[in-house]
Design a protein around this motif. Structure first.
Motif, PDB file in Angstrom:
ATOM      1  N   SER A  30      -1.785  -8.088   3.856  1.00 15.17           N
ATOM      2  CA  SER A  30      -1.786  -9.441   3.299  1.00 15.17           C
ATOM      3  C   SER A  30      -2.737  -9.468   2.121  1.00 15.17           C
ATOM      4  CB  SER A  30      -2.227 -10.466   4.347  1.00 15.17           C
ATOM      5  OG  SER A  30      -3.589 -10.265   4.689  1.00 15.17           O
TER       6      SER A  30
ATOM      7  N   LYS B  57      -4.887 -14.136   7.451  1.00 12.76           N
ATOM      8  CA  LYS B  57      -3.437 -14.262   7.275  1.00 12.76           C
ATOM      9  C   LYS B  57      -2.670 -13.854   8.535  1.00 12.76           C
ATOM     10  CE  LYS B  57      -3.964 -15.339   2.903  1.00 12.76           C
ATOM     11  NZ  LYS B  57      -3.678 -16.702   2.387  1.00 12.76           N
TER      12      LYS B  57
ATOM     13  N   GLU C  12       4.383  -7.532   5.145  1.00 14.73           N
ATOM     14  CA  GLU C  12       3.456  -8.016   4.138  1.00 14.73           C
ATOM     15  C   GLU C  12       3.482  -9.536   4.056  1.00 14.73           C
ATOM     16  OE1 GLU C  12       3.509  -4.471   0.831  1.00 14.73           O
ATOM     17  OE2 GLU C  12       5.043  -6.021   0.690  1.00 14.73           O
ATOM     18  N   ALA C  13       2.323 -10.095   3.728  1.00 15.67           N
ATOM     19  CA  ALA C  13       2.222 -11.509   3.374  1.00 15.67           C
ATOM     20  C   ALA C  13       1.748 -11.559   1.928  1.00 15.67           C
ATOM     21  CB  ALA C  13       1.235 -12.223   4.294  1.00 15.67           C
TER      22      ALA C  13
ATOM     23  N   GLU D 136       1.348 -16.311   4.804  1.00 14.33           N
ATOM     24  CA  GLU D 136       0.726 -15.772   6.008  1.00 14.33           C
ATOM     25  C   GLU D 136       1.763 -15.000   6.805  1.00 14.33           C
ATOM     26  OE1 GLU D 136      -0.537 -19.489   7.615  1.00 14.33           O
ATOM     27  OE2 GLU D 136      -2.541 -19.356   6.733  1.00 14.33           O
ATOM     28  N   LEU D 137       1.282 -14.066   7.616  1.00 13.21           N
ATOM     29  CA  LEU D 137       2.215 -13.291   8.443  1.00 13.21           C
ATOM     30  C   LEU D 137       2.862 -14.164   9.507  1.00 13.21           C
ATOM     31  CD1 LEU D 137       0.112 -10.027   8.759  1.00 13.21           C
ATOM     32  CD2 LEU D 137       2.321 -10.248   7.619  1.00 13.21           C
TER      33      LEU D 137
END
Length: 657
Positions: free
Chosen positions: A85, A90, A649-650, A655-656
């Motif tokens: 992130s 995140k 990925e964020a 955010e995840l």
């Protein structure tokens, strides 16, 4: 039997212990059974644990959002994987902590309380070799008590699912997950003896699985705790040493036996006398304290008495008031009766006086007239009696019979008045006594009430006395145990100790021969990987199970002297070196899984971090079946290191989950 011909099987091992201890095979077996010692001579086959899927669902409760969220990541397997992130907070650490909680069966584990409250559904899939398992959690959004959650541990056999555990997400799940991994991975619990408490403790899956998660620098090379020599035991277990759990059980049993023997030896006549004197002193003090406590009022009872006495005083006052009112009536009645009695007696006396006077006058024979003093003719009162007064000539003469009848009536009335007066006086006296008794009862209740209030107003020392008594009793119990330990060491005790000493020494030598060879390989691989991972100026490295000595930049150092970045790199190098040596030798116990959370945090630049991840990826690529999951801040340098299919990925502010 020489050092070059150490036993390799259980039967040889038992026979050698008997020879060294001068004991029969039966005696050896009985002692080992008594202390729960089990032979573990087989070189272990490494089993591989791999995370295969992660799923989290719930509803956020923040100032900015109350939206539902869903994170799913499936298809995981061996190799290097990454959660990335662009910034912190995140969700990376929470996802990795969920994996840890599931693999340990401990929810919420280290997941932050607010994030745990958002989750209403979570699952982690993993495999042990080729067998698939899954841990699922269901709960309400906002619920933070794991015991209120529903947990399921499942195994998939082909298309069929077998529930290994279904119930609360509390201790039951923890035990079920631990049993699964201990059984499937062929692990045995470590034993350690605590001299302070005289007890043997066991370390199982929670302590072992901690070595799979590296979240930063630590004093321990493996795992997170230094107690009971856990890092040493973990190294011995992961490099695949046979007899490790056997040795820890023997060492604990021997320490326990020696501890008991040492206590007995320390006991002397002087010590016994000291204990006896101290026991008497404490016993007397205890009796005194208990006596003081016995004299203390029962404050809860006093409060009940206070309520009761309040009622009694009110009742007694009402009785006094009623009795006083009744007495006033009785006094009035007695006063009236006394007046009637006095008047009746006066009238009776008057009647008696009048009757007596009349009788006297009627019997008079005057010789002259009382008015003119003219003399009466002789023979005037000697004629026959007439029904007229001889003096005045009145024909209505009051006779004696009438006076008698009147007196009788008056006497009867006087007696009645006297009886009434006495009855009223007696009733009044009785009423006065009743009033005195009622007032006495009231005064007694008032005294008791005031005394109870006074007792309650005193300082409450019962808690302090209870504490003093508990401390004295505890000390007495401790001294009595010391006194009980004054017994002499029996022949059976000595024989048991000889067997345990022989078994411990033999098992240690059997382990150390193989351990030295394996650790030499681990030492070499750790050195190579540490250099590869960026530990600068590393000249030499000596890695023994109990310590690591380093020559760095022309000075001697130890593992504990490394800076935080070097500490992390060295821990990672040691874990992967152990795995690599185990694969090369064909035996070991490391499950082949590592989770790294934010490895760039401990004083590591973007360049150094990228170099570390690239090096880890290269090492993992050379080791079939090994899985490493990294949670980190996204950097461009990682694009060439971690395959896009192996990462989540964020981007930006996303955010995840």
């Amino acid at each position: 039997m020489s050092e070059d011909n150490l036993p390799t099987g259980t039967a040889q091992w038992l026979g050698r212990i008997g020879e060294d201890a001068g004991a029969t095979a039966e005696a050896v077996s009985n002692v080992l059974e008594e202390f729960g010692v089990r032979a573990q001579p087989i070189l272990p086959r490494a089993r591989t644990v791999t995370a295969t899927s992660i799923r989290i669902e719930g509803q956020k409760k923040t100032l900015r959002s109350e939206d539902r969220f869903l994170f799913e990541w499936s298809g995981l397997g061996p190799g290097l994987w990454a959660l990335l992130s662009e910034g912190n907070s995140k969700g990376k650490s929470s996802i990795l902590l969920l994996v840890r909680a599931a693999l340990q069966g401990r929810f919420p584990g280290r997941i932050k309380k607010d994030i745990w409250s958002w989750i209403d559904s979570a699952s982690v899939g993993f495999s042990i070799d080729d067998v698939q398992y899954e841990v699922r959690i269901l709960k309400e959004v906002g619920e933070t008590d794991e015991k209120q959650g529903k947990a399921l541990l499942m195994r998939r056999d082909g298309t069929a699912e077998v529930a290994l555990y279904s119930g609360s997400a509390g201790e039951g799940l923890t035990g079920a997950v631990a049993d699964l991994f201990m059984e499937e991975l062929g692990f045995e619990r470590f034993h350690a003896y605590k001299s302070a408490s005289g007890s043997v403790v066991e370390h199982g899956w929670p302590a072992m699985s901690a070595a799979l998660f590296i979240t930063g620098p630590s004093k321990a090379i493996f795992g997170e705790n230094m107690e009971d020599g856990l890092p040493l035991r973990l190294i011995q277990m992961f490099i695949g040493l046979p007899w490790v759990s056997t040795y820890t059980a023997l060492a604990s049993a021997l320490k326990r036996t020696k501890d008991v023997s040492d206590r007995k030896r320390r006991a002397s006549t002087a010590e016994k006398s000291r204990i006896a004197a101290r026991l008497k002193e404490l016993t007397d003090l205890l009796a005194k304290k208990k006596g003081e406590a016995a004299k203390l009022p029962d404050r809860s009872g006093l409060r009940l008495d206070l309520d009761r006495l309040d009622g009694e005083v009110a009742t007694a006052q009402a009785a006094v008031t009623g009795t006083r009112n009744s007495l006033e009536q009785l006094r009035t009645r007695a006063m009236n009766a006394a007046a009637v009695h006095t008047e009746t007696r006066r009238l009776l006396q008057q009647a008696k006086d009048e009757a007596a006077a009349g009788y006297v006058f009627r019997k008079l024979r005057p010789v002259c007239c009382p008015a003119c003093e003219s003399g009466f003719q002789p023979g005037r009162f000697e004629a026959v009696e007439a029904e007229a007064c001889g003096l005045c000539g009145s024909s209505e003469v009051h006779g004696d019979d009438d006076d008698a009848a009147n007196l009788t009536a008056m006497e009867t009335a006087a007696k009645d008045a006297d009886a009434a007066w006495k009855s009223a006086s007696a009733a009044m006296a009785k009423g006065e006594k009743s009033l005195t008794d009622a007032e006495a009862i009231r005064e007694k209740a008032l005294r008791l009430l005031k005394e109870t209030e006074r007792q309650l107003s005193k300082e409450d020392v019962s808690s302090q006395l209870a504490l003093d008594i508990a401390v004295i009793e505890g000390r007495l119990e401790e001294l009595q145990r010391e006194g009980d330990d004054q017994e002499t060491i029996s022949d059976a005790d000595l024989a048991t100790q000889r067997i345990l000493e022989a078994a411990t020494d033999l098992t240690k030598r059997m382990m150390e021969d193989m351990q030295a060879a394996i650790m030499k390989d681990v030492e070499g691989e750790t050195f190579k990987l540490a250099e590869k991972f960026g530990v600068a100026n590393l000249e030499t490295l000596s890695f023994k199970p109990h310590r690591m000595d380093i020559r760095q930049g022309g000075t001697d150092n130890t593992f504990g002297g490394l800076n935080v970045g070097e500490n992390l790199r060295m821990r990672l190098a040691a874990s992967l070196a152990t795995l690599k040596v185990a694969q090369a030798r064909g035996f070991g116990r490391h499950p082949g899984m590592l989770v790294l959370d934010s490895p760039a945090a401990p004083e590591m630049s973007a360049k150094d971090f990228s170099q570390l991840v690239r090096a880890v990826g290269e090492v993992v690529a050379e080791m079939p079946g090994v899985q490493v999951i990294v949670g980190a801040v996204k950097r461009p340098e990682l694009d060439a290191v971690v395959d896009f299919s192996h990462r989540r990925e964020a981007i930006g502010s996303a955010e995840l989950f």
